[in-house]
Design a protein around this motif. Sequence first.
Motif, PDB file in Angstrom:
ATOM      1  N   UNK B 230      -9.140   4.726   0.068  1.00 42.34           N
ATOM      2  CA  UNK B 230     -10.123   3.684   0.362  1.00 42.34           C
ATOM      3  C   UNK B 230      -9.713   2.352  -0.255  1.00 42.34           C
ATOM      4  N   UNK B 231      -8.508   2.305  -0.821  1.00 42.10           N
ATOM      5  CA  UNK B 231      -8.083   1.083  -1.512  1.00 42.10           C
ATOM      6  C   UNK B 231      -8.097  -0.180  -0.652  1.00 42.10           C
ATOM      7  N   UNK B 232      -7.678  -0.107   0.629  1.00 37.02           N
ATOM      8  CA  UNK B 232      -7.760  -1.340   1.436  1.00 37.02           C
ATOM      9  C   UNK B 232      -9.166  -1.930   1.462  1.00 37.02           C
ATOM     10  N   UNK B 233     -10.176  -1.056   1.555  1.00 35.29           N
ATOM     11  CA  UNK B 233     -11.551  -1.529   1.538  1.00 35.29           C
ATOM     12  C   UNK B 233     -11.928  -2.146   0.208  1.00 35.29           C
ATOM     13  N   UNK B 234     -11.441  -1.538  -0.875  1.00 35.65           N
ATOM     14  CA  UNK B 234     -11.732  -2.064  -2.215  1.00 35.65           C
ATOM     15  C   UNK B 234     -11.154  -3.465  -2.356  1.00 35.65           C
ATOM     16  N   UNK B 235      -9.913  -3.627  -1.908  1.00 34.94           N
ATOM     17  CA  UNK B 235      -9.265  -4.936  -2.043  1.00 34.94           C
ATOM     18  C   UNK B 235      -9.941  -5.964  -1.145  1.00 34.94           C
ATOM     19  N   UNK B 236     -10.183  -5.596   0.113  1.00 36.51           N
ATOM     20  CA  UNK B 236     -10.823  -6.545   1.034  1.00 36.51           C
ATOM     21  C   UNK B 236     -12.187  -6.960   0.503  1.00 36.51           C
ATOM     22  N   UNK B 237     -12.984  -5.982   0.077  1.00 40.50           N
ATOM     23  CA  UNK B 237     -14.320  -6.287  -0.431  1.00 40.50           C
ATOM     24  C   UNK B 237     -14.268  -7.173  -1.666  1.00 40.50           C
TER      25      UNK B 237
END
Lengths: 290, 307
Positions: B230-237
């Motif tokens: 889920x890291x892409x979501x963490x970074x985008x958020x």
Amino acid sequence: MSVVDTGSGAGEPVSEDSVARPRRAVERLLAGNAWMVFAFLYLPILVLAVLSFNDNRVVGIWGGFTFRWYGEMFADRNVMGALRNSLYVAGISTVVSTALGTAAGISLERFRYRGQRAYDGLLYLPVIIPDVTMAVMLLLFFVQAFDLAGALFGIDARYGIGTISLSHIAFNISFVAVVVRARLAGLDGRLEEAAADLYASRWKAFRKVTLPLIAPGVAGGALLALTLSLDDVVITSFVAGPGSTTLPVYVFGLVRRGVTPLINAVSVLMLVASMMLVLVSLLVSRRQGE
Amino acid sequence: MATTLEPPTGEAAPPSAAPSQLGLERDAERAESRRGFLIGLPSLLYLVLFFAIPLGIVFVYSFGNRSRTGRTILGDWTLSSYERLFSSLVMQITGRSLGYAILTTVVCLLVGYPFAYYLATRPPKVRGILLVLVMIPFWSNLLVRTYAWRVILGSDGPLVQVLGAVGFTDVRLLFTPFATILGLIYGFLPFMILPLYASIERLDFSLVEAARDLYASGWEAFRRVTWPLSRPGVIAGSILVFIPSFGAYVIPEILGGSRTTMLGSYVVLQFLSARDQPFGAALSMAILAVMLASALLYFRSGAKDVG
């Protein structure tokens, strides 16, 4: 910590229970967190809505139910004038930025040409740039542009609905283009090819095949543009002239001076308007899903 | 260019027909490129005129001089506005903005991650409804939502009254760092939740189950499988919360006081009351630099995740 304790404490039937129990506890924690987030998101709005019907000039003390503030709001010339300006600007900027942004989205997603990456970068910048920076940019730009227009053509340009609309289009194009591109990227390019194979002209293939397919994306982009235009405070306050303030800018000015029942009523009106826009965009995206 | 001499794959046209056909194809391709460029041209021109040129003007202004009456003098170039960026006042305000923005991002992540996880693991029908409930504040007017907190936290507002009834008298909530950060979290939490939700919902939960089957504890499975995926979501958020928090203007203006001034308000001050446009322009360029650096970080890490 308590999660681990309950898991090992009740540990006789080792088989399923010991695994299931901490899971259930975690589940309960997650649900608790979720309800707290929802309360956090909605309670302030709810309090505001209730207080807008409060029949007391002192906002914090309940004095009975009334529609008085809504009546005052509709009778208030400043509020109604600002509302009219807001609607003008939002209408103009939504129409223009939807047309331009859709074209930009199609151009970048469906074609390949030199310099495209630079264009892509330029298109994304307005999305991520802070409001304040963009406001400063447009203010100084209009200062220079007005000087130039005066010196070259003797035109006496003024800040007003025009400068606000031009500024809103400048940030809205990018948002529309991003939404339209996302829709186009999810489309099957073979449908357009099939239309071309069946001797449809480019324009006809676009009008009969591509356009209907991306229509939900275009509508979604337009709604986003409309919302952003109706919400903007910072950029508008920099490029607005006397008599051309929009509703959010006017409300912002009032809010800085304090809390009044009139602002409560105007706020609830603005919230209801945004919620109606959400509902419309949901209907649109539901169609998109089908 | 050298590859034309030696077609590397077998899919090239028969050698005899190659020259003319290639020429025709190239012409068609060129016409197609030109058409694509022309479709995008109006927006490109608009963005150059109303975005790129204004950006250039701010850049030029940041090297300008300020006369005693507050007029900007262009032509007598100086770096003094940039030197002033390192004055103790500006450093203090920048540090505060950074601190508030980082704190806001961390709290949003801590609250938003479990929330997005909960949302993504509901049955589809419930998920749809809950998602709408997140979208509504996301689309609602930020100014008005912030104003609601001003009403609640105000000295005669409901919260202070409740605290007073419980025994905490003389509590001041409004115009404090607490109010400002609370407002930032409230304003930008949906920006964290939505990308997190998108990346957790897409996650293949059979991988988590596989980890559990291999005797990973719940925490271990989360740390080794769910979190990295889920890291892409963490970074985008995080980027989506950090950037607007760092440059925030409306929220600190409504909920903060003179001791919680953030960079956005300080920039506006240079234009509306201090009348020091070169300094304001230099500040804007600095904010832009921070914003670009964090966006670059985002795209860099996004590229790594795809690869």
